[in-house]
Design an enzyme around this catalytic site. Sequence first.
Site, PDB file in Angstrom:
ATOM      1  N   HIS A   1      -5.192   1.761   2.545  1.00  0.00           N
ATOM      2  CA  HIS A   1      -4.193   0.974   3.285  1.00  0.00           C
ATOM      3  C   HIS A   1      -3.421   0.131   2.292  1.00  0.00           C
ATOM      4  O   HIS A   1      -3.739   0.122   1.103  1.00  0.00           O
ATOM      5  CB  HIS A   1      -4.831   0.140   4.395  1.00  0.00           C
ATOM      6  CG  HIS A   1      -5.762  -0.954   3.945  1.00  0.00           C
ATOM      7  ND1 HIS A   1      -6.883  -0.718   3.186  1.00  0.00           N
ATOM      8  CD2 HIS A   1      -5.736  -2.298   4.156  1.00  0.00           C
ATOM      9  CE1 HIS A   1      -7.515  -1.863   2.969  1.00  0.00           C
ATOM     10  NE2 HIS A   1      -6.826  -2.843   3.534  1.00  0.00           N
TER      11      HIS A   1
ATOM     12  N   HIS B   1      -2.917  -3.233   1.921  1.00  0.00           N
ATOM     13  CA  HIS B   1      -3.217  -4.618   1.532  1.00  0.00           C
ATOM     14  C   HIS B   1      -3.269  -4.744   0.011  1.00  0.00           C
ATOM     15  O   HIS B   1      -3.750  -3.844  -0.683  1.00  0.00           O
ATOM     16  CB  HIS B   1      -4.539  -5.075   2.153  1.00  0.00           C
ATOM     17  CG  HIS B   1      -4.403  -5.562   3.566  1.00  0.00           C
ATOM     18  ND1 HIS B   1      -5.477  -5.755   4.402  1.00  0.00           N
ATOM     19  CD2 HIS B   1      -3.306  -5.928   4.288  1.00  0.00           C
ATOM     20  CE1 HIS B   1      -5.044  -6.202   5.577  1.00  0.00           C
ATOM     21  NE2 HIS B   1      -3.738  -6.306   5.532  1.00  0.00           N
TER      22      HIS B   1
ATOM     23  N   ASP C   1      -5.004  -6.303  -2.196  1.00  0.00           N
ATOM     24  CA  ASP C   1      -6.232  -6.182  -2.995  1.00  0.00           C
ATOM     25  C   ASP C   1      -6.647  -4.724  -3.200  1.00  0.00           C
ATOM     26  O   ASP C   1      -7.500  -4.426  -4.038  1.00  0.00           O
ATOM     27  CB  ASP C   1      -7.380  -7.026  -2.396  1.00  0.00           C
ATOM     28  CG  ASP C   1      -7.677  -6.691  -0.947  1.00  0.00           C
ATOM     29  OD1 ASP C   1      -6.736  -6.424  -0.177  1.00  0.00           O
ATOM     30  OD2 ASP C   1      -8.869  -6.697  -0.574  1.00  0.00           O
ATOM     31  N   HIS C   2      -6.025  -3.809  -2.468  1.00  0.00           N
ATOM     32  CA  HIS C   2      -6.286  -2.367  -2.644  1.00  0.00           C
ATOM     33  C   HIS C   2      -5.127  -1.642  -3.332  1.00  0.00           C
ATOM     34  O   HIS C   2      -5.347  -0.683  -4.052  1.00  0.00           O
ATOM     35  CB  HIS C   2      -6.537  -1.701  -1.285  1.00  0.00           C
ATOM     36  CG  HIS C   2      -7.739  -2.241  -0.599  1.00  0.00           C
ATOM     37  ND1 HIS C   2      -8.938  -1.571  -0.548  1.00  0.00           N
ATOM     38  CD2 HIS C   2      -7.948  -3.426   0.015  1.00  0.00           C
ATOM     39  CE1 HIS C   2      -9.835  -2.322   0.080  1.00  0.00           C
ATOM     40  NE2 HIS C   2      -9.257  -3.446   0.429  1.00  0.00           N
TER      41      HIS C   2
HETATM   42 ZN   LIG Z   1      -7.409  -4.851   4.001  1.00  0.00          ZN
END
Ligand SMILES: [Zn+2]
Length: 273
Positions: A84, A86, A88-89
Amino acid sequence: MTGLIPGAPRAGVGGPATDRAVCVLAPNPSPMTLDGTNTWIVSEPGSGLAVVIDPGPLDEGHLRAVVRTAEERGQRIALTLLTHGHADHAEGAARFAELTGSAVRALDPAQRLGGEGLRHGDTITTGGLDLRVVGTPGHTSDSLCFHLPADGAVLTGDTVLGRGTTMVAHPDGRLGDYLDSLRRLRDLASEHGVTRVLPGHGPVLGDALGAVEYYMAHRANRLAQVETAVEAGYRTPAAVVAHVYADVDRALWPAAELSVRAQLDYLDEHGLI
Ligand SMILES: [Zn+2]
Protein backbone atom coordinates in the site's frame (compact mmCIF):
# COMPACT_ATOMS: atom_id res chain seq x y z
CA MET A 1 28.47 0.84 20.46
CA THR A 2 24.74 0.46 20.92
CA GLY A 3 23.48 2.08 17.71
CA LEU A 4 21.32 -0.11 15.52
CA ILE A 5 22.70 -1.02 12.14
CA PRO A 6 20.10 -0.70 9.38
CA GLY A 7 18.99 -4.14 8.39
CA ALA A 8 20.53 -5.85 11.42
CA PRO A 9 18.19 -8.42 12.89
CA ARG A 10 16.67 -7.67 16.28
CA ALA A 11 15.07 -10.24 18.55
CA GLY A 12 12.44 -12.07 16.53
CA VAL A 13 12.48 -9.54 13.70
CA GLY A 14 14.65 -9.39 10.57
CA GLY A 15 16.67 -12.03 8.74
CA PRO A 16 15.52 -15.21 6.93
CA ALA A 17 11.91 -16.15 7.67
CA THR A 18 11.09 -18.89 5.17
CA ASP A 19 12.98 -20.70 2.38
CA ARG A 20 12.12 -17.83 0.02
CA ALA A 21 11.66 -14.73 2.19
CA VAL A 22 14.26 -12.63 3.99
CA CYS A 23 13.45 -9.55 6.06
CA VAL A 24 15.56 -6.39 6.19
CA LEU A 25 14.31 -4.22 9.06
CA ALA A 26 14.11 -0.46 8.43
CA PRO A 27 15.42 1.85 11.18
CA ASN A 28 12.08 3.59 11.77
CA PRO A 29 10.70 2.14 15.02
CA SER A 30 7.73 3.91 16.65
CA PRO A 31 4.50 3.02 18.47
CA MET A 32 2.83 2.84 15.03
CA THR A 33 5.58 0.97 13.14
CA LEU A 34 6.59 -1.35 16.04
CA ASP A 35 10.26 -2.42 15.49
CA GLY A 36 10.26 -0.61 12.14
CA THR A 37 9.10 -1.50 8.64
CA ASN A 38 9.83 -5.01 7.40
CA THR A 39 11.23 -4.89 3.86
CA TRP A 40 10.93 -8.34 2.32
CA ILE A 41 13.26 -9.88 -0.28
CA VAL A 42 11.57 -12.89 -1.87
CA SER A 43 13.13 -15.27 -4.37
CA GLU A 44 13.14 -18.84 -5.64
CA PRO A 45 16.07 -20.83 -4.17
CA GLY A 46 18.98 -20.80 -6.62
CA SER A 47 17.53 -17.98 -8.70
CA GLY A 48 19.53 -14.82 -9.41
CA LEU A 49 16.39 -12.68 -9.45
CA ALA A 50 14.55 -11.36 -6.42
CA VAL A 51 11.36 -9.43 -5.73
CA VAL A 52 11.28 -6.76 -3.01
CA ILE A 53 8.05 -6.03 -1.18
CA ASP A 54 7.85 -2.58 0.50
CA PRO A 55 11.22 -0.82 0.21
CA GLY A 56 10.17 1.22 3.26
CA PRO A 57 10.93 4.83 4.23
CA LEU A 58 13.26 7.09 2.25
CA ASP A 59 16.37 6.11 4.19
CA GLU A 60 19.45 5.74 2.00
CA GLY A 61 21.22 3.40 4.44
CA HIS A 62 18.22 1.10 4.60
CA LEU A 63 17.63 1.03 0.85
CA ARG A 64 21.31 0.23 0.27
CA ALA A 65 21.18 -2.47 2.96
CA VAL A 66 18.33 -4.12 1.03
CA VAL A 67 20.34 -4.07 -2.21
CA ARG A 68 23.43 -5.37 -0.39
CA THR A 69 21.49 -8.20 1.27
CA ALA A 70 20.21 -9.33 -2.13
CA GLU A 71 23.70 -9.07 -3.65
CA GLU A 72 25.20 -11.14 -0.83
CA ARG A 73 22.66 -13.82 -1.74
CA GLY A 74 23.78 -13.63 -5.38
CA GLN A 75 20.64 -11.85 -6.48
CA ARG A 76 19.60 -8.84 -8.48
CA ILE A 77 16.33 -7.11 -7.61
CA ALA A 78 14.12 -7.49 -10.66
CA LEU A 79 10.84 -6.11 -9.34
CA THR A 80 9.49 -4.01 -6.47
CA LEU A 81 5.95 -4.43 -5.11
CA LEU A 82 4.02 -2.27 -2.65
CA THR A 83 1.44 -3.55 -0.17
CA HIS A 84 0.00 0.00 0.00
CA GLY A 85 1.03 3.61 -0.33
CA HIS A 86 1.70 4.65 3.29
CA ALA A 87 5.05 6.44 3.58
CA ASP A 88 6.64 3.92 5.95
CA HIS A 89 6.23 1.27 3.20
CA ALA A 90 6.43 3.25 -0.03
CA GLU A 91 8.29 6.54 0.48
CA GLY A 92 11.64 4.99 -0.51
CA ALA A 93 10.24 3.30 -3.64
CA ALA A 94 11.36 5.92 -6.19
CA ARG A 95 14.93 6.01 -4.84
CA PHE A 96 14.94 2.22 -4.60
CA ALA A 97 13.87 1.98 -8.25
CA GLU A 98 16.83 4.24 -9.14
CA LEU A 99 19.26 2.07 -7.16
CA THR A 100 18.01 -1.23 -8.62
CA GLY A 101 16.55 -0.33 -12.02
CA SER A 102 13.45 -2.30 -11.02
CA ALA A 103 9.88 -1.29 -11.84
CA VAL A 104 7.51 -0.55 -8.97
CA ARG A 105 4.08 -2.18 -9.11
CA ALA A 106 1.17 -1.23 -6.85
CA LEU A 107 -2.61 -1.10 -6.88
CA ASP A 108 -2.65 2.71 -6.74
CA PRO A 109 -1.57 4.19 -10.12
CA ALA A 110 0.08 7.10 -8.25
CA GLN A 111 2.49 4.65 -6.57
CA ARG A 112 3.62 2.82 -9.72
CA LEU A 113 6.92 3.50 -11.49
CA GLY A 114 7.44 1.94 -14.90
CA GLY A 115 5.33 -1.04 -13.94
CA GLU A 116 1.83 -2.30 -14.43
CA GLY A 117 -0.91 -2.23 -11.84
CA LEU A 118 -1.80 -5.07 -9.53
CA ARG A 119 -5.22 -6.63 -9.06
CA HIS A 120 -6.69 -9.33 -6.89
CA GLY A 121 -6.06 -12.68 -8.55
CA ASP A 122 -2.94 -11.62 -10.48
CA THR A 123 0.01 -14.01 -10.41
CA ILE A 124 3.50 -12.52 -10.54
CA THR A 125 6.26 -14.82 -11.77
CA THR A 126 9.89 -13.73 -11.39
CA GLY A 127 12.89 -16.04 -11.63
CA GLY A 128 10.67 -19.08 -11.09
CA LEU A 129 9.01 -17.55 -8.03
CA ASP A 130 5.20 -17.32 -7.95
CA LEU A 131 3.41 -14.67 -5.91
CA ARG A 132 -0.37 -14.30 -5.98
CA VAL A 133 -1.98 -10.93 -5.39
CA VAL A 134 -4.71 -10.91 -2.74
CA GLY A 135 -6.88 -7.79 -2.65
CA THR A 136 -7.31 -6.77 1.01
CA PRO A 137 -8.74 -3.24 1.21
CA GLY A 138 -9.62 -1.89 4.64
CA HIS A 139 -6.46 -0.61 6.34
CA THR A 140 -6.34 1.55 3.21
CA SER A 141 -8.33 1.26 -0.01
CA ASP A 142 -5.16 0.22 -1.89
CA SER A 143 -3.99 -2.51 0.53
CA LEU A 144 -2.81 -5.80 -0.97
CA CYS A 145 -1.36 -9.00 0.44
CA PHE A 146 0.97 -11.33 -1.46
CA HIS A 147 0.47 -15.09 -1.19
CA LEU A 148 3.68 -17.10 -1.43
CA PRO A 149 2.23 -20.59 -2.01
CA ALA A 150 5.55 -22.44 -2.13
CA ASP A 151 6.27 -21.43 1.49
CA GLY A 152 2.68 -21.57 2.79
CA ALA A 153 3.04 -17.91 3.65
CA VAL A 154 1.31 -14.59 3.08
CA LEU A 155 2.95 -11.16 3.16
CA THR A 156 0.36 -8.93 4.78
CA GLY A 157 1.71 -5.34 4.87
CA ASP A 158 -0.37 -3.50 7.47
CA THR A 159 -3.48 -5.70 7.08
CA VAL A 160 -2.19 -8.10 9.76
CA LEU A 161 0.77 -7.10 11.97
CA GLY A 162 3.19 -9.27 13.92
CA ARG A 163 2.11 -7.76 17.26
CA GLY A 164 -1.08 -6.08 18.45
CA THR A 165 -3.69 -5.14 15.86
CA THR A 166 -3.84 -2.69 12.99
CA MET A 167 -5.90 0.42 12.30
CA VAL A 168 -8.52 1.26 9.70
CA ALA A 169 -7.25 4.54 8.21
CA HIS A 170 -10.57 6.37 7.86
CA PRO A 171 -11.86 7.80 5.54
CA ASP A 172 -9.77 5.97 2.90
CA GLY A 173 -9.88 2.74 4.91
CA ARG A 174 -13.33 1.25 5.53
CA LEU A 175 -14.33 -1.27 8.17
CA GLY A 176 -16.73 -3.27 5.98
CA ASP A 177 -13.92 -3.76 3.44
CA TYR A 178 -11.51 -4.70 6.21
CA LEU A 179 -13.82 -7.38 7.62
CA ASP A 180 -14.28 -8.83 4.10
CA SER A 181 -10.48 -8.85 3.70
CA LEU A 182 -9.99 -10.71 6.99
CA ARG A 183 -12.49 -13.34 5.75
CA ARG A 184 -10.50 -13.61 2.53
CA LEU A 185 -7.29 -14.18 4.55
CA ARG A 186 -9.06 -16.70 6.77
CA ASP A 187 -10.05 -18.68 3.64
CA LEU A 188 -6.45 -18.51 2.43
CA ALA A 189 -5.31 -20.02 5.73
CA SER A 190 -8.06 -22.61 6.09
CA GLU A 191 -8.34 -23.74 2.46
CA HIS A 192 -5.00 -22.96 0.80
CA GLY A 193 -2.50 -24.15 3.38
CA VAL A 194 -1.18 -20.76 4.46
CA THR A 195 0.32 -21.09 7.92
CA ARG A 196 2.76 -18.20 8.17
CA VAL A 197 2.17 -14.46 8.21
CA LEU A 198 5.07 -12.26 7.10
CA PRO A 199 3.83 -8.87 8.30
CA GLY A 200 4.82 -5.30 7.40
CA HIS A 201 5.76 -4.68 11.04
CA GLY A 202 6.66 -6.99 13.91
CA PRO A 203 7.73 -10.64 14.00
CA VAL A 204 6.65 -13.49 11.72
CA LEU A 205 3.56 -15.35 12.94
CA GLY A 206 3.48 -19.15 12.71
CA ASP A 207 -0.30 -19.57 13.03
CA ALA A 208 -1.93 -17.57 10.24
CA LEU A 209 -5.44 -18.90 10.89
CA GLY A 210 -5.19 -18.17 14.61
CA ALA A 211 -3.90 -14.65 13.91
CA VAL A 212 -6.72 -13.84 11.49
CA GLU A 213 -9.35 -15.27 13.80
CA TYR A 214 -7.91 -13.20 16.66
CA TYR A 215 -8.18 -10.07 14.47
CA MET A 216 -11.79 -10.91 13.60
CA ALA A 217 -12.70 -11.45 17.25
CA HIS A 218 -10.88 -8.27 18.28
CA ARG A 219 -12.68 -6.19 15.63
CA ALA A 220 -16.08 -7.61 16.65
CA ASN A 221 -15.27 -6.89 20.28
CA ARG A 222 -14.19 -3.29 19.61
CA LEU A 223 -17.26 -2.72 17.43
CA ALA A 224 -19.54 -3.89 20.24
CA GLN A 225 -17.68 -1.60 22.68
CA VAL A 226 -18.08 1.38 20.34
CA GLU A 227 -21.79 0.63 19.89
CA THR A 228 -22.24 0.43 23.68
CA ALA A 229 -20.28 3.67 24.19
CA VAL A 230 -22.52 5.52 21.72
CA GLU A 231 -25.62 4.15 23.46
CA ALA A 232 -24.15 5.35 26.78
CA GLY A 233 -23.93 8.89 25.41
CA TYR A 234 -20.33 9.16 24.16
CA ARG A 235 -21.00 11.06 20.98
CA THR A 236 -17.75 12.38 19.50
CA PRO A 237 -15.02 10.11 18.08
CA ALA A 238 -12.55 11.55 20.64
CA ALA A 239 -14.92 10.75 23.54
CA VAL A 240 -15.45 7.21 22.24
CA VAL A 241 -11.66 6.71 21.95
CA ALA A 242 -11.02 7.91 25.52
CA HIS A 243 -13.69 5.49 26.74
CA VAL A 244 -13.10 2.40 24.58
CA TYR A 245 -9.32 2.65 24.08
CA ALA A 246 -8.49 3.54 27.71
CA ASP A 247 -6.27 0.41 27.80
CA VAL A 248 -4.23 1.48 24.76
CA ASP A 249 -1.03 3.62 24.75
CA ARG A 250 -2.08 7.27 24.31
CA ALA A 251 0.48 7.63 21.50
CA LEU A 252 -1.89 5.40 19.48
CA TRP A 253 -5.05 7.41 20.20
CA PRO A 254 -4.88 9.51 17.01
CA ALA A 255 -4.76 6.25 15.01
CA ALA A 256 -7.48 4.77 17.21
CA GLU A 257 -9.65 7.79 16.44
CA LEU A 258 -9.44 6.97 12.72
CA SER A 259 -10.49 3.39 13.49
CA VAL A 260 -13.35 4.70 15.66
CA ARG A 261 -14.54 6.97 12.84
CA ALA A 262 -14.49 3.92 10.52
CA GLN A 263 -16.47 1.94 13.12
CA LEU A 264 -19.02 4.73 13.60
CA ASP A 265 -19.51 4.89 9.82
CA TYR A 266 -19.99 1.12 9.71
CA LEU A 267 -22.52 1.12 12.57
CA ASP A 268 -24.39 4.02 10.95
CA GLU A 269 -24.46 2.35 7.52
CA HIS A 270 -25.83 -0.84 9.09
CA GLY A 271 -28.51 1.05 11.04
CA LEU A 272 -26.99 -0.01 14.36
CA ILE A 273 -26.67 3.49 15.84
ZN1 LIG B 1 -0.14 1.50 6.52
